[in-house]
Scaffold this motif. Structure first.
Motif, PDB file in Angstrom:
ATOM      1  N   SER A   1      51.994 -41.465 -21.593  1.00  0.00           N
ATOM      2  CA  SER A   1      51.491 -42.093 -20.378  1.00  0.00           C
ATOM      3  C   SER A   1      52.172 -41.516 -19.133  1.00  0.00           C
ATOM      4  N   PRO A   2      51.363 -41.114 -18.120  1.00  0.00           N
ATOM      5  CA  PRO A   2      51.941 -40.607 -16.873  1.00  0.00           C
ATOM      6  C   PRO A   2      52.401 -41.727 -15.938  1.00  0.00           C
ATOM      7  N   THR A   3      52.128 -42.978 -16.312  1.00  0.00           N
ATOM      8  CA  THR A   3      52.502 -44.101 -15.440  1.00  0.00           C
ATOM      9  C   THR A   3      53.524 -45.026 -16.094  1.00  0.00           C
ATOM     10  N   ASP A   4      54.019 -44.657 -17.279  1.00  0.00           N
ATOM     11  CA  ASP A   4      55.036 -45.447 -17.969  1.00  0.00           C
ATOM     12  C   ASP A   4      56.404 -44.857 -17.627  1.00  0.00           C
ATOM     13  N   LEU A   5      57.227 -45.640 -16.927  1.00  0.00           N
ATOM     14  CA  LEU A   5      58.530 -45.138 -16.464  1.00  0.00           C
ATOM     15  C   LEU A   5      59.397 -44.624 -17.610  1.00  0.00           C
ATOM     16  N   THR A   6      59.265 -45.209 -18.797  1.00  0.00           N
ATOM     17  CA  THR A   6      60.076 -44.751 -19.932  1.00  0.00           C
ATOM     18  C   THR A   6      59.611 -43.377 -20.431  1.00  0.00           C
ATOM     19  N   ASN A   7      58.420 -42.963 -20.035  1.00  0.00           N
ATOM     20  CA  ASN A   7      57.907 -41.650 -20.453  1.00  0.00           C
ATOM     21  C   ASN A   7      57.964 -40.638 -19.320  1.00  0.00           C
ATOM     22  N   VAL A   8      58.524 -41.045 -18.184  1.00  0.00           N
ATOM     23  CA  VAL A   8      58.533 -40.176 -17.009  1.00  0.00           C
ATOM     24  C   VAL A   8      59.966 -39.797 -16.651  1.00  0.00           C
ATOM     25  N   GLN A   9      60.164 -38.529 -16.289  1.00  0.00           N
ATOM     26  CA  GLN A   9      61.467 -38.057 -15.842  1.00  0.00           C
ATOM     27  C   GLN A   9      61.250 -37.105 -14.674  1.00  0.00           C
ATOM     28  N   ILE A  10      62.326 -36.843 -13.947  1.00  0.00           N
ATOM     29  CA  ILE A  10      62.250 -35.916 -12.820  1.00  0.00           C
ATOM     30  C   ILE A  10      62.799 -34.556 -13.250  1.00  0.00           C
ATOM     31  N   LEU A  11      62.007 -33.528 -13.028  1.00  0.00           N
ATOM     32  CA  LEU A  11      62.441 -32.157 -13.289  1.00  0.00           C
ATOM     33  C   LEU A  11      62.164 -31.336 -12.037  1.00  0.00           C
ATOM     34  N   CYS A  12      63.011 -30.325 -11.778  1.00  0.00           N
ATOM     35  CA  CYS A  12      62.706 -29.408 -10.689  1.00  0.00           C
ATOM     36  C   CYS A  12      61.571 -28.503 -11.174  1.00  0.00           C
ATOM     37  N   ALA A  13      60.932 -27.824 -10.228  1.00  0.00           N
ATOM     38  CA  ALA A  13      59.809 -26.954 -10.582  1.00  0.00           C
ATOM     39  C   ALA A  13      60.241 -25.889 -11.594  1.00  0.00           C
ATOM     40  N   GLY A  14      61.447 -25.336 -11.381  1.00  0.00           N
ATOM     41  CA  GLY A  14      61.956 -24.303 -12.273  1.00  0.00           C
ATOM     42  C   GLY A  14      62.106 -24.796 -13.708  1.00  0.00           C
ATOM     43  N   HIS A  15      62.701 -25.981 -13.873  1.00  0.00           N
ATOM     44  CA  HIS A  15      62.894 -26.514 -15.218  1.00  0.00           C
ATOM     45  C   HIS A  15      61.588 -27.008 -15.833  1.00  0.00           C
ATOM     46  N   ASN A  16      60.633 -27.386 -15.000  1.00  0.00           N
ATOM     47  CA  ASN A  16      59.330 -27.795 -15.512  1.00  0.00           C
ATOM     48  C   ASN A  16      58.654 -26.607 -16.202  1.00  0.00           C
ATOM     49  N   VAL A  17      58.703 -25.444 -15.559  1.00  0.00           N
ATOM     50  CA  VAL A  17      58.125 -24.230 -16.141  1.00  0.00           C
ATOM     51  C   VAL A  17      58.952 -23.801 -17.353  1.00  0.00           C
ATOM     52  N   TRP A  18      60.275 -23.872 -17.208  1.00  0.00           N
ATOM     53  CA  TRP A  18      61.178 -23.475 -18.297  1.00  0.00           C
ATOM     54  C   TRP A  18      60.917 -24.321 -19.551  1.00  0.00           C
ATOM     55  N   LYS A  19      60.694 -25.613 -19.343  1.00  0.00           N
ATOM     56  CA  LYS A  19      60.416 -26.521 -20.460  1.00  0.00           C
ATOM     57  C   LYS A  19      59.149 -26.105 -21.214  1.00  0.00           C
ATOM     58  N   GLU A  20      58.127 -25.693 -20.452  1.00  0.00           N
ATOM     59  CA  GLU A  20      56.879 -25.235 -21.079  1.00  0.00           C
ATOM     60  C   GLU A  20      57.128 -23.975 -21.902  1.00  0.00           C
ATOM     61  N   ASP A  21      58.018 -23.112 -21.401  1.00  0.00           N
ATOM     62  CA  ASP A  21      58.303 -21.839 -22.074  1.00  0.00           C
ATOM     63  C   ASP A  21      59.245 -22.005 -23.269  1.00  0.00           C
ATOM     64  N   HIS A  22      60.025 -23.091 -23.290  1.00  0.00           N
ATOM     65  CA  HIS A  22      61.003 -23.311 -24.365  1.00  0.00           C
ATOM     66  C   HIS A  22      60.852 -24.700 -24.960  1.00  0.00           C
ATOM     67  N   PRO A  23      59.695 -24.981 -25.575  1.00  0.00           N
ATOM     68  CA  PRO A  23      59.422 -26.338 -26.084  1.00  0.00           C
ATOM     69  C   PRO A  23      60.441 -26.814 -27.121  1.00  0.00           C
ATOM     70  N   THR A  24      60.890 -25.905 -27.990  1.00  0.00           N
ATOM     71  CA  THR A  24      61.829 -26.303 -29.046  1.00  0.00           C
ATOM     72  C   THR A  24      63.167 -26.723 -28.454  1.00  0.00           C
ATOM     73  N   VAL A  25      63.642 -25.954 -27.476  1.00  0.00           N
ATOM     74  CA  VAL A  25      64.915 -26.267 -26.818  1.00  0.00           C
ATOM     75  C   VAL A  25      64.770 -27.573 -26.020  1.00  0.00           C
ATOM     76  N   ALA A  26      63.638 -27.731 -25.355  1.00  0.00           N
ATOM     77  CA  ALA A  26      63.400 -28.941 -24.566  1.00  0.00           C
ATOM     78  C   ALA A  26      63.451 -30.180 -25.459  1.00  0.00           C
ATOM     79  N   VAL A  27      62.896 -30.074 -26.656  1.00  0.00           N
ATOM     80  CA  VAL A  27      62.926 -31.203 -27.596  1.00  0.00           C
ATOM     81  C   VAL A  27      64.366 -31.448 -28.063  1.00  0.00           C
ATOM     82  N   ALA A  28      65.103 -30.358 -28.347  1.00  0.00           N
ATOM     83  CA  ALA A  28      66.489 -30.483 -28.811  1.00  0.00           C
ATOM     84  C   ALA A  28      67.356 -31.197 -27.766  1.00  0.00           C
ATOM     85  N   LEU A  29      67.060 -30.973 -26.486  1.00  0.00           N
ATOM     86  CA  LEU A  29      67.843 -31.590 -25.407  1.00  0.00           C
ATOM     87  C   LEU A  29      67.314 -32.973 -25.032  1.00  0.00           C
ATOM     88  N   GLY A  30      66.188 -33.359 -25.610  1.00  0.00           N
ATOM     89  CA  GLY A  30      65.612 -34.670 -25.295  1.00  0.00           C
ATOM     90  C   GLY A  30      64.759 -34.668 -24.041  1.00  0.00           C
TER      91      GLY A  30
END
Ligand SMILES: [Zn+2]
Length: 98
Positions: free
Chosen positions: A61-90
């Motif tokens: 959900s894009p409107t559930d605060l427990t499912n929403v976090q703040i990322l900078c634009a750089g880390h938002n793109v980085w997260k897409e490029d490194h899904p496994t690492v993003a999951v490992a870091l939570g």
């Protein structure tokens, strides 16, 4: 734009404000320089954005605060490029079941 879509966008803006107040910046900043699976988390870059931990395409959900976090634009793109690492870091989850 439909009334429903307008309502949804308004809720998303409200949730982003709450998430900004809670996270006080990009949540990935705590992991800058951390090495996971031969990947080093880069420094923050760009403006702050709202990000879904479980993506919309996976039913998050894009409107559930427990499912929403703040990322900078750089880390938002980085997260897409490194899904496994993003999951490992939570920073990302495959679904609520995991
Ligand atoms: Zn960042």
């Amino acid at each position: 734009m439909s009334t429903r879509r307008t309502k949804q966008l308004r809720e998303e803006v409200a949730v982003k404000k709450l998430a900004l107040a809670r996270d006080k910046g990009c949540v990935a900043r705590w992991y800058v320089g951390t090495q996971v699976n031969d990947t080093t988390v880069p420094a923050c870059f760009g403006r702050l954005e709202k990000d879904e931990i479980v993506s919309r395409s996976r039913g998050g959900s894009p409107t559930d605060l427990t499912n929403v976090q703040i990322l900078c634009a750089g880390h938002n793109v980085w997260k897409e490029d490194h899904p496994t690492v993003a999951v490992a870091l939570g920073l990302a989850k495959h679904s609520w079941a995991h």
